[in-house]
Motif scaffolding. Sequence first.
Motif, mmCIF file in Angstrom:
data_model
loop_
_atom_site.group_PDB
_atom_site.id
_atom_site.type_symbol
_atom_site.label_atom_id
_atom_site.label_comp_id
_atom_site.label_asym_id
_atom_site.label_seq_id
_atom_site.Cartn_x
_atom_site.Cartn_y
_atom_site.Cartn_z
ATOM 1 N N ALA A 631 0.866 -1.339 0.003
ATOM 2 C CA ALA A 631 -0.085 -0.126 -0.096
ATOM 3 C C ALA A 631 0.811 1.344 0.091
ATOM 4 N N TYR A 632 0.959 1.925 -1.026
ATOM 5 C CA TYR A 632 1.554 3.132 -1.192
ATOM 6 C C TYR A 632 1.229 3.986 -2.365
ATOM 7 N N MET A 633 1.638 5.348 -2.186
ATOM 8 C CA MET A 633 1.792 6.282 -3.268
ATOM 9 C C MET A 633 2.937 6.766 -3.736
ATOM 10 N N ALA A 634 3.285 7.045 -5.106
ATOM 11 C CA ALA A 634 4.609 7.370 -5.147
ATOM 12 C C ALA A 634 4.843 8.115 -6.523
ATOM 13 N N VAL A 635 5.829 8.639 -6.708
ATOM 14 C CA VAL A 635 6.372 9.246 -7.984
ATOM 15 C C VAL A 635 7.809 8.842 -8.282
ATOM 16 N N ILE A 636 7.712 8.102 -9.537
ATOM 17 C CA ILE A 636 8.901 7.507 -10.215
ATOM 18 C C ILE A 636 9.479 8.435 -11.411
ATOM 19 N N PRO A 637 10.483 8.742 -11.346
ATOM 20 C CA PRO A 637 11.085 9.535 -12.325
ATOM 21 C C PRO A 637 11.375 9.075 -13.760
ATOM 22 N N ARG A 638 11.719 7.661 -13.636
ATOM 23 C CA ARG A 638 11.752 6.836 -14.785
ATOM 24 C C ARG A 638 11.308 5.448 -14.504
ATOM 25 N N ASP A 639 10.101 5.177 -15.372
ATOM 26 C CA ASP A 639 9.776 3.715 -14.894
ATOM 27 C C ASP A 639 10.120 2.898 -16.048
ATOM 28 N N GLY A 640 9.825 1.570 -16.044
ATOM 29 C CA GLY A 640 10.234 0.507 -16.947
ATOM 30 C C GLY A 640 10.134 1.010 -18.313
ATOM 31 N N LYS A 641 8.905 2.023 -18.654
ATOM 32 C CA LYS A 641 8.584 2.147 -19.926
ATOM 33 C C LYS A 641 9.143 3.773 -20.383
ATOM 34 N N ASP A 642 10.190 3.992 -19.386
ATOM 35 C CA ASP A 642 10.887 5.348 -19.700
ATOM 36 C C ASP A 642 9.799 6.919 -19.434
ATOM 37 N N GLN A 643 9.050 6.355 -18.564
ATOM 38 C CA GLN A 643 8.201 7.602 -18.405
ATOM 39 C C GLN A 643 8.276 7.900 -16.745
ATOM 40 N N LEU A 644 7.848 9.087 -16.611
ATOM 41 C CA LEU A 644 7.644 9.733 -15.216
ATOM 42 C C LEU A 644 6.276 9.318 -14.888
ATOM 43 N N ARG A 645 6.207 8.868 -13.654
ATOM 44 C CA ARG A 645 4.817 8.158 -13.178
ATOM 45 C C ARG A 645 4.510 8.507 -11.692
ATOM 46 N N PHE A 646 3.158 8.968 -11.749
ATOM 47 C CA PHE A 646 2.474 8.758 -10.257
ATOM 48 C C PHE A 646 1.778 7.568 -10.186
ATOM 49 N N MET A 647 1.892 6.873 -9.017
ATOM 50 C CA MET A 647 1.083 5.732 -9.054
ATOM 51 C C MET A 647 0.764 5.676 -7.785
ATOM 52 N N SER A 648 -0.494 5.065 -7.417
ATOM 53 C CA SER A 648 -1.248 4.706 -6.087
ATOM 54 C C SER A 648 -1.723 3.230 -6.046
ATOM 55 N N THR A 649 -1.551 2.558 -5.065
ATOM 56 C CA THR A 649 -2.081 1.197 -4.825
ATOM 57 C C THR A 649 -2.385 0.600 -3.517
ATOM 58 N N ARG A 650 -3.219 -0.219 -3.406
ATOM 59 C CA ARG A 650 -3.535 -0.925 -2.215
ATOM 60 C C ARG A 650 -3.478 -2.550 -2.334
ATOM 61 N N VAL A 651 -2.943 -3.177 -3.488
ATOM 62 C CA VAL A 651 -2.999 -4.356 -3.644
ATOM 63 C C VAL A 651 -1.513 -4.716 -4.361
ATOM 64 N N GLN A 652 -0.555 -4.131 -3.699
ATOM 65 C CA GLN A 652 0.847 -4.414 -4.225
ATOM 66 C C GLN A 652 0.906 -3.811 -5.582
ATOM 67 N N PHE A 653 1.544 -4.395 -6.335
ATOM 68 C CA PHE A 653 1.781 -3.747 -7.814
ATOM 69 C C PHE A 653 0.433 -4.229 -8.669
ATOM 70 N N TRP A 654 -0.152 -5.304 -8.368
ATOM 71 C CA TRP A 654 -1.330 -5.440 -9.277
ATOM 72 C C TRP A 654 -2.386 -4.417 -9.562
ATOM 73 N N ASN A 655 -2.563 -3.598 -8.448
ATOM 74 C CA ASN A 655 -3.645 -2.659 -8.799
ATOM 75 C C ASN A 655 -3.235 -1.059 -8.760
ATOM 76 N N GLU A 656 -2.023 -0.822 -9.253
ATOM 77 C CA GLU A 656 -1.588 0.603 -9.382
ATOM 78 C C GLU A 656 -2.421 1.225 -10.259
ATOM 79 N N GLU A 657 -2.882 2.441 -9.853
ATOM 80 C CA GLU A 657 -3.600 3.305 -10.452
ATOM 81 C C GLU A 657 -2.701 4.485 -10.687
#
Length: 747
Positions: A631-657
């Motif tokens: 359970a977390y909300m985060a900003v990644i400067p570079r994800d696996g698709k070379d994108q800046l991304r904000f994400m939020s989830t309550r089910v590990q990485f399975w349910n990232e919005e």
Amino acid sequence: MTHPLNDDGNDFLLDRRVFFLGTAGALALGAAGCGGGGGGFSTVGGIPARQQSQQQISGATPDATGAVAATDPVTATDPVAPDPTAPPTHVRKLNHPGLLHTEADLKRIRDKLAASAQPWVAGWNMLLNGRRANLDAKPVPLETVIRGVDGQNFGQMIVDMQRALHLALRWKITGDEDYARKAVEFLNAWSSTLTKLGGNSNVFLASGLYGYQWADAAELMRSYAGWAPEDVTRFQTMLLKVFYPLCHDFLVNHNGTETRKVTHYWANWDLCNICSIYAIGVFCDRLDLTDEAVKYYKTGRGNGASAQNVYFVHPGHLGQWQESHRDQGHSTLGIALAGALCEMAWNQGEDLYGYWNNRLLSGAEYVAQTNLSDANGNPYTMPFTPYTGVFGTGTAVAGTGSPRPCWELIYNHYVNRKGLAAPWTKAIVDKVRPERADGGDSTGLGTLLYARDPVPAAKPSGLSAFLSGGKVLLSWWGSAGATHYLVQRAASPEGPFTTLSQVTDPRTYTDGPAQGTWYYRIDAVTGEGELAGAQTLRVAVPGELWLHLPLNRDANDASGHGLHAQLKGGTSWGEGRTGGGAVQLDGRSGHVALPDGAVSALGDFTIALWVYWDASAVNTRIFDFGSNDVAYMAVIPRDGKDQLRFMSTRVQFWNEESVSSASALPIGRWVHVAITLSGTVGTLYVDGSPVASESEIRMPPFQFGHTTQTWLGRSQYGGDPFFKGRMQDLRIYSGAQDAAFIADLAR
């Protein structure tokens, strides 16, 4: 009662004086089998004469709910079975009997039966009609109990386990020692015979579901002088060596899924093993075990922990249960198990019922309403937030009408002990009373065991007030017997308060006030008069500065709210954007730790800061606010698709919005990064300009509760790289600031 062959499906391995500033939430933050599918879904005055007939349990019916796992017996990979002769390691004492029944409970039952009072007499008849407490019954102990593969035999243990409990209850209620002697006969037979639990992954359901029920029966008998001390010790040893190691191992390893797929197992798997550890701890006088169970319920990563078993809290404190999209047999089982844990803890002086603003009640009300129908016989339409996990995406509740006997315990605690309103739980209690005995997953018999006279109604409490879509979203707990509630608002905490609306159920209201600072209170109207709410909450509209870390050679909060941060690991002070200083993070261990729960009272929000990134590592974090990698909300400067991304989830990485820009964060220069959330609309900004927006971000900060790992520059995932570079001028606002405001911050 049906018993599954396999539930795994393992295809994938405060009171009114308390004020919050800004967008306020009065959540009490920090201050929940058959996992296998279980459950199927003559009036007497005083104490009746002994009934001696016998009835065997019906044959189990398989319920294929998932792929069959390996058929070899499962053994614990981390069997930390304590030495039953080890001395106590804690100073405080445990209460006995102190699991699901105390001496005060038993006295209440005896007194009510002696007075021929209902519903206790009807509940007593349920015990008698179950015909488990018969003096002509003989135990049939097994050396190895198997669950989940061909040749499984766990049904026989269920029969004898229930007989032991029902016999113990008949002794405690009637005082007839014949029942005590017969209960001890069953306990001794099993403790001198059972050496192993086996089967496929369902062995972990056996360790949980049956471990806590055996302990409950034994706990009732511990005061019986006819149970020899050496026999008591042997029963403790059986629980500690046969049941506990599997329970512990499951919560630590989750049958090999702990690291990447801890949410593979549904909530009831965790909950039954938490119950078992707690109950074994009490019966064996092992406070280290009870502490282990409570800690997991509060902070564990698995779906049985309180933060995960209620996945999402909808307006009106309706808590979407983790298994609601699966089926109602398992959802009601989760309620039964969480209720049992909370009752056991309550009897030991710890209030898990009230943990995180009565989080269990929010789940119970949701599941209860799901299993009821309206006046026309139609199931209710439930609010539902999509749930994506290992097994796919759930988009609505599944099924309805589960009659599992789990509601009396919940109802009688929250309504008749605490004076709160629980209208949906009450409605289902009225429908199923008197509760029958359960088929093996829990004890049942709740009408007899838990019914109690009501206390006076409590004031409306648990008020939360969050900005959502720019408006003020209110939810609260009601008062037992209230006819309706008055939603009130004032321009100062002392009033005068103006009534905005009269509300019945659901207990929620959305207000759209003018810009300013407002104070909210909820009053209850009852037959005895009006009850003023227990809390008054302050909300600034359209928002205000919540936290400000200039990070100019110190980590202090300049907002005035005292949310000071700490520098951790490889941190130092480097050159700032326009002179002065900025925090320098070394990319190896350096990060900034914000206070626990720093953003936990926020709905709509704005987070903005300046960053200077020295490296282009994938999956580092600008910020990561959570408690673990589930359970977390985060900003990644570079994800696996070379994108800046904000994400939020309550089910590990399975349910990232998430909200993602078209490219990664630039390196080697100062960049202003901001993310806003308004209702469910998330917008990502770079250098003052919006670069991406997403309309289905459903997890605002308050859904994560009292976060314990609220970081700049560090990920919840231990394998992700730390941020390497500098950060400056972190600002967090309640409310979603507009584009002009963000552009001004970026100048």
